[in-house]
Design a protein around this motif. Structure first.
Motif, PDB file in Angstrom:
ATOM      1  N   GLY A   8       0.823  -1.211   0.000  1.00 24.67           N
ATOM      2  CA  GLY A   8       0.000   0.000   0.000  1.00 24.67           C
ATOM      3  C   GLY A   8       0.851   1.253   0.000  1.00 24.67           C
ATOM      4  O   GLY A   8       0.554   2.240  -0.667  1.00 24.67           O
ATOM      5  N   PHE A   9       1.944   1.185   0.736  1.00 26.72           N
ATOM      6  CA  PHE A   9       2.840   2.330   0.802  1.00 26.72           C
ATOM      7  C   PHE A   9       3.451   2.597  -0.565  1.00 26.72           C
ATOM      8  O   PHE A   9       3.554   3.740  -1.024  1.00 26.72           O
ATOM      9  CB  PHE A   9       3.946   2.007   1.822  1.00 26.72           C
ATOM     10  N   MET A  10       3.859   1.510  -1.246  1.00 26.09           N
ATOM     11  CA  MET A  10       4.453   1.691  -2.569  1.00 26.09           C
ATOM     12  C   MET A  10       3.436   2.197  -3.566  1.00 26.09           C
ATOM     13  O   MET A  10       3.754   2.975  -4.467  1.00 26.09           O
ATOM     14  CB  MET A  10       5.056   0.367  -3.041  1.00 26.09           C
ATOM     15  N   THR A  11       2.171   1.788  -3.379  1.00 30.10           N
ATOM     16  CA  THR A  11       1.116   2.310  -4.251  1.00 30.10           C
ATOM     17  C   THR A  11       0.949   3.804  -4.040  1.00 30.10           C
ATOM     18  O   THR A  11       0.780   4.576  -4.998  1.00 30.10           O
ATOM     19  CB  THR A  11      -0.220   1.617  -3.928  1.00 30.10           C
ATOM     20  N   LEU A  12       1.057   4.212  -2.782  1.00 28.82           N
ATOM     21  CA  LEU A  12       0.959   5.650  -2.508  1.00 28.82           C
ATOM     22  C   LEU A  12       2.123   6.384  -3.130  1.00 28.82           C
ATOM     23  O   LEU A  12       1.962   7.484  -3.690  1.00 28.82           O
ATOM     24  CB  LEU A  12       0.940   5.879  -0.997  1.00 28.82           C
ATOM     25  N   GLN A  13       3.297   5.772  -3.083  1.00 31.33           N
ATOM     26  CA  GLN A  13       4.457   6.425  -3.684  1.00 31.33           C
ATOM     27  C   GLN A  13       4.259   6.587  -5.184  1.00 31.33           C
ATOM     28  O   GLN A  13       4.603   7.611  -5.765  1.00 31.33           O
ATOM     29  CB  GLN A  13       5.716   5.606  -3.415  1.00 31.33           C
ATOM     30  N   LYS A  14       3.670   5.545  -5.802  1.00 30.96           N
ATOM     31  CA  LYS A  14       3.438   5.646  -7.255  1.00 30.96           C
ATOM     32  C   LYS A  14       2.415   6.727  -7.548  1.00 30.96           C
ATOM     33  O   LYS A  14       2.514   7.465  -8.526  1.00 30.96           O
ATOM     34  CB  LYS A  14       2.938   4.298  -7.762  1.00 30.96           C
ATOM     35  N   LEU A  15       1.432   6.855  -6.666  1.00 30.61           N
ATOM     36  CA  LEU A  15       0.413   7.882  -6.844  1.00 30.61           C
ATOM     37  C   LEU A  15       1.039   9.264  -6.775  1.00 30.61           C
ATOM     38  O   LEU A  15       0.704  10.151  -7.566  1.00 30.61           O
ATOM     39  CB  LEU A  15      -0.602   7.719  -5.708  1.00 30.61           C
ATOM     40  N   ILE A  16       1.964   9.447  -5.825  1.00 30.81           N
ATOM     41  CA  ILE A  16       2.607  10.754  -5.684  1.00 30.81           C
ATOM     42  C   ILE A  16       3.485  11.020  -6.900  1.00 30.81           C
ATOM     43  O   ILE A  16       3.563  12.138  -7.418  1.00 30.81           O
ATOM     44  CB  ILE A  16       3.432  10.793  -4.394  1.00 30.81           C
ATOM     45  N   GLU A  17       4.130   9.960  -7.358  1.00 30.92           N
ATOM     46  CA  GLU A  17       5.037  10.137  -8.483  1.00 30.92           C
ATOM     47  C   GLU A  17       4.306  10.620  -9.719  1.00 30.92           C
ATOM     48  O   GLU A  17       4.844  11.361 -10.527  1.00 30.92           O
ATOM     49  CB  GLU A  17       5.694   8.784  -8.760  1.00 30.92           C
ATOM     50  N   GLU A  18       3.042  10.169  -9.847  1.00 26.42           N
ATOM     51  CA  GLU A  18       2.318  10.499 -11.066  1.00 26.42           C
ATOM     52  C   GLU A  18       1.572  11.812 -10.975  1.00 26.42           C
ATOM     53  O   GLU A  18       0.889  12.192 -11.918  1.00 26.42           O
ATOM     54  CB  GLU A  18       1.319   9.384 -11.371  1.00 26.42           C
ATOM     55  N   GLN A  19       1.698  12.505  -9.846  1.00 26.44           N
ATOM     56  CA  GLN A  19       0.978  13.766  -9.751  1.00 26.44           C
ATOM     57  C   GLN A  19       1.730  14.820 -10.532  1.00 26.44           C
ATOM     58  O   GLN A  19       2.895  15.098 -10.248  1.00 26.44           O
ATOM     59  CB  GLN A  19       0.857  14.191  -8.287  1.00 26.44           C
ATOM     60  N   GLU A  20       1.050  15.470 -11.504  1.00 28.87           N
ATOM     61  CA  GLU A  20       1.705  16.532 -12.246  1.00 28.87           C
ATOM     62  C   GLU A  20       1.623  17.817 -11.445  1.00 28.87           C
ATOM     63  O   GLU A  20       0.722  18.009 -10.660  1.00 28.87           O
ATOM     64  CB  GLU A  20       0.995  16.713 -13.584  1.00 28.87           C
ATOM     65  N   LEU A  21       2.574  18.702 -11.717  1.00 28.24           N
ATOM     66  CA  LEU A  21       2.603  19.920 -10.918  1.00 28.24           C
ATOM     67  C   LEU A  21       1.650  20.978 -11.442  1.00 28.24           C
ATOM     68  O   LEU A  21       1.279  21.890 -10.727  1.00 28.24           O
ATOM     69  CB  LEU A  21       4.015  20.503 -10.909  1.00 28.24           C
ATOM     70  N   THR A  22       1.303  20.897 -12.701  1.00 28.11           N
ATOM     71  CA  THR A  22       0.399  21.901 -13.259  1.00 28.11           C
ATOM     72  C   THR A  22      -0.728  21.171 -13.957  1.00 28.11           C
ATOM     73  O   THR A  22      -0.637  19.984 -14.231  1.00 28.11           O
ATOM     74  CB  THR A  22       1.110  22.787 -14.292  1.00 28.11           C
ATOM     75  N   GLY A  23      -1.749  21.887 -14.224  1.00 30.31           N
ATOM     76  CA  GLY A  23      -2.844  21.259 -14.949  1.00 30.31           C
ATOM     77  C   GLY A  23      -3.952  20.830 -14.015  1.00 30.31           C
ATOM     78  O   GLY A  23      -3.924  21.064 -12.799  1.00 30.31           O
ATOM     79  N   ALA A  24      -4.905  20.162 -14.566  1.00 29.44           N
ATOM     80  CA  ALA A  24      -6.110  19.842 -13.799  1.00 29.44           C
ATOM     81  C   ALA A  24      -5.843  18.787 -12.739  1.00 29.44           C
ATOM     82  O   ALA A  24      -6.555  18.711 -11.745  1.00 29.44           O
ATOM     83  CB  ALA A  24      -7.194  19.356 -14.748  1.00 29.44           C
ATOM     84  N   ARG A  25      -4.831  17.958 -12.944  1.00 30.67           N
ATOM     85  CA  ARG A  25      -4.616  16.857 -12.013  1.00 30.67           C
ATOM     86  C   ARG A  25      -3.550  17.185 -10.986  1.00 30.67           C
ATOM     87  O   ARG A  25      -2.947  16.303 -10.420  1.00 30.67           O
ATOM     88  CB  ARG A  25      -4.216  15.608 -12.803  1.00 30.67           C
ATOM     89  N   ARG A  26      -3.318  18.480 -10.767  1.00 27.62           N
ATOM     90  CA  ARG A  26      -2.254  18.789  -9.827  1.00 27.62           C
ATOM     91  C   ARG A  26      -2.724  18.510  -8.403  1.00 27.62           C
ATOM     92  O   ARG A  26      -3.917  18.524  -8.118  1.00 27.62           O
ATOM     93  CB  ARG A  26      -1.783  20.223  -9.988  1.00 27.62           C
TER      94      ARG A  26
END
Lengths: 202, 195, 385
Positions: free
Chosen positions: A146-164
């Motif tokens: 679960g922790f690694m899944t959270l890390q992957k989630l953070i990794e995929e967060q873009e800094l700009t745009g709608a999904r920031r």
């Protein structure tokens, strides 16, 4: 960027990245959990931080006792109606960016104690949950996954745009209303903006 | 460990006004109990604690039980004369047993390593004024457990040093362990329609 | 209301009572690094000294007893795992004992031996965890806990291969145990038991004569034996105050009479005695384990005539109790002949051991409160049920 070009360049000693990748790399490798165990799952969480399944090698070196210094709240165990306002209050006290892992069947949806007058059927009635880890109790390996899944989630967060992420966007709230102890239960019984989860967009 | 009948005689000898009844326990466990009248419950408890033959100094378990009003059916064989012939016929009679709340104490002796002696205290009814004398002044171990019986069943204990809710929050209004408690219905999620 | 210079504003407490400006009212918990779960203490302090302490719990009240009334007898067995979540096997045994008393069921001999073996292994890992957490609360952040949990993992591996789960074992049934030991389990258990004393020697050499431990725990939280008996305190906490009451010797339940072991008693009733009593109990458990693993007889582990599905005991009531690692764990069951119990009650040792927490902490400093609470050995799943 083309992956082969990147690998070729790194072989020559040139390291190419984007600001977003660097930012997220720093964030995901130093997530500090809040020391917050409620019930039996807390013991598996402690076991996951002990020598056999070391959580520290993922960056969760210290479990911070104070919510003001923590990034992640692992809700491990049954959330009761008596405890729910304190859980939301602790979440509100955490600074952005903050994440919630619901560990165990009880935190996801009430678990085996679902038919209870004092049991809150899942912490996602009041808080936004990022990762759910099923199990009763989940093994420490499941918590690491679960922790690694959270890390992957953070990794995929873009800094700009709608999904920031939330802390870089102006709109979404980072504090959620705290329920009160009513005469027969919690008032309100759930947060309508968070739960029931929106109909799937798929 | 003496039989319950002997203990009952000792109690009646020491506390003259006490009303004690033996409640038989059917089933293999054979743990019979003493039903104690409410007025003399505290002197009886003190006698059980201090008597040198019993020395019941350890209150192990304090439980509340809810007995709502029920219709009890009894079958009896009755001799009746029909057409001049005497026959035995089974007659069923029904009567209403009024509801009450009960507090059960399991007592052991650490000094003499004997036990259990089981006491039962019954309230008169199941209303908001169901009262029972508290045995916390005799056995301190009953303090939190009596608070729990108050919290979950609604039995008021006279003489308890600090009677307030212990497991539920203070503003909670119901008594959850009663048999007629209905919890507020939870909001269930409506499953998303299958596209 | 406009303020005047040097105006004293009377401060009122939550019930309107005037507050003493010298006293500090603190709520310690429910989220706190050292309260062993969601436990709250309302402290009133004069500087650092405790004047009043009121424990508040119920934050983990999961209405276990109400669920028990709506569930069959066997269906409640997994819920007993979650009461004292460290010691699920002793919870199972206490419940199975109460039901067997209620219905008059006999247990075959091999099952009794397996029950004793698993109960003593549970006692070992519970006392280990307690030692680790107590030292963690005192500030030895991590090291004793890591050592304790390293050893505990070996015992949990044994549980997993026997019952299928590390913590929530659900192993006992009414009339025996669920299944027999797999091949090689006994040898593995013997290995664990054989090398445990060496680990305990290392652990004790590190901790028993440790100056910090001794100065922080000796004379702290003294519990007199008279108060302990009257307050219904049981388990190692009672024995550390000098009262010789161990249910394994008093009630003669199971087959404990066949093993020779001693009951360690304390002289002073302070935190150091409670810690030492638990360490010595670990050594006695090792003796029992070594003897039981050697003399385990063959045979069935579950009486073939026991009825698990459709189990309806005759109307009646029973109270069955065992010596769990934390104290006397009892189950009180009233049956009315139906598949569900009419009243299902757990007598939780940690809940009742907390009765005298205030008495132990009065006059001590806040840091001592943490240590005293650690020595009471509470687990909130049992306190709140």
């Amino acid at each position: 960027m083309d992956e082969r070009l990147r690998t070729e360049l790194s072989r020559q000693g040139v390291f190419v990245t984007t600001l977003g990748e660097l930012y997220n790399w720093g964030r995901k490798n130093s997530i500090w959990p809040l020391g917050f165990g409620l019930a039996c799952c807390a013991i598996e969480m402690i076991a996951a931080s002990m020598a056999r399944w070391d959580l520290a090698r993922f960056g969760a070196e210290v479990f911070r006792p104070s919510p003001r210094q923590a990034d992640l709240m692992i809700v491990a165990g049954t959330v009761t109606k008596k405890m729910a306002p304190q859980v939301v209050r602790l979440y509100n006290q955490m600074p952005e960016p903050k994440y919630v892992i619901a560990m165990g069947a009880c935190a996801i949806s009430g678990g085996p104690f679902r038919d209870g007058y004092n049991v809150l059927q899942g912490i996602d009635r009041y808080l936004p949950v990022d990762v759910h880890i099923p199990g009763c109790p989940p093994r420490p390996e499941a918590l690491l996954h679960g922790f690694m899944t959270l890390q992957k989630l953070i990794e995929e967060q873009e800094l700009t745009g709608a999904r920031r992420p939330r802390h870089l966007a102006d709109g979404p709230p980072s504090e959620f209303p705290i329920p009160e102890h009513g005469e027969h239960g919690l008032v309100p019984s759930h947060n309508p903006e968070l739960w029931p989860p929106a109909k799937s967009s798929a | 460990m003496e039989s319950l009948e002997q203990i009952k005689l000792w109690i009646e000898g020491a506390v003259p006004d006490a009303r004690i009844e033996i409640v038989a326990n059917p089933g293999p466990a054979a743990q019979h109990s003493l039903l104690v009248g409410l007025d003399q419950a505290v002197p009886v408890a003190r006698f059980l604690l201090e008597d040198s033959r019993l020395r019941l100094d350890y209150a192990s378990n304090v439980t509340g039980v809810d007995w709502p009003e029920t219709m009890l059916k009894e079958k009896r064989k009755v001799k009746q004369t029909i057409d001049g012939v005497e026959r035995e016929i089974e007659e069923t009679s029904e009567h209403v047993r009024p509801g009450y709340l009960e507090v059960v104490y399991h007592l052991y002796s650490m000094a003499l390593k004997q036990g259990p002696v089981i006491l039962r205290l019954r309230t008169r009814d199941r209303t908001a004024s169901a009262r029972v004398p508290s045995l916390t002044p005799v056995w301190r171990g009953a303090e939190f457990q009596e608070r729990e019986v108050f919290d979950l069943f609604g039995v008021l204990f006279d003489g308890h040093p600090d009677l307030r809710r212990i497991l539920m929050w203070d503003g909670f209004r119901d008594f959850p362990m009663r048999k007629d408690y209905t919890p507020t219905p939870e909001v269930e999620p409506v499953p998303a329609p299958i596209p | 209301m406009s303020l005047q210079p040097f105006q004293v504003i009377p401060r009122l407490g939550s019930e309107g009572e005037p507050l003493d400006g010298e006293q500090l009212e603190i709520s310690m918990g429910p989220q706190h690094p050292s309260t062993h779960g969601v436990f709250r203490m309302d402290l009133v302090l004069d500087g650092e000294r405790v004047i009043r302490l009121k424990p508040v719990f119920g934050y983990l009240h999961r209405n276990h007893e109400k669920i028990g009334e709506n569930m069959t007898y066997l269906g409640s067995m997994p819920y007993t795992d979650r009461l004292d979540y460290f010691c699920s096997l002793t919870n199972n045994w206490a419940y199975a004992l109460a039901v067997e008393k209620l219905a008059g069921i006999q247990v075959p001999e091999r099952a009794e031996y397996l029950r004793v073996i698993t109960a003593e292994l549970t006692r070992l890992q519970n006392h280990l965890s307690l030692a680790g957490f107590l030292l963690q609360d005192m500030g030895a952040s991590g090291t004793p806990l890591m050592y304790a949990f390293r050893q505990r993992e070996k015992i949990l591996d044994l549980f997993e291969s026997l019952t299928g789960a590390r913590m929530m074992c659900n192993y006992m049934r009414f009339g025996g145990c669920r299944c027999d030991v797999p091949d090689g389990w006994l040898d593995q258990a013997r290995l664990v038991v054989e090398e445990f004393p060496r680990f305990l020697d290392e652990f004790q050499a590190l901790l028993d004569e440790n100056e910090i431990l001794m100065s922080r725990t000796q004379g702290v939280g003294v519990l007199s034996s008279a108060l302990a008996v009257n307050a219904g305190v049981t388990g190692p906490m009672l024995r550390a105050s000098g009262v010789n009451y161990d249910l394994r010797k008093v009630d003669h339940y199971g087959i404990y009479d066949r093993f020779s072991f001693q009951v360690p008693l304390g002289d002073h009733g302070d935190v150091y005695d409670r810690y030492m009593v638990r360490v010595l109990e670990m050594r006695e458990s090792l003796k029992i384990l070594e003897s039981a693993l050697r003399t385990l007889p063959p045979g069935p582990v579950l009486d073939p005539k026991t009825k698990l599905r459709g189990f309806r005991p005759k109307p009646g009531e029973a109270y069955g109790r065992i010596e769990a690692p934390k104290g006397e764990l009892g189950f009180y069951l009233i049956s009315d002949g139906s598949p569900n119990p009419y009243r299902y009650r757990v007598r939780p040792p940690s809940f009742i051991n907390l009765t005298i927490l205030e008495d132990l902490c009065l006059g001590h400093q806040v840091a001592d409160v943490v240590v005293i609470l650690g020595s009471v050995d509470i687990v909130l799943g049992e306190v709140d049920r």
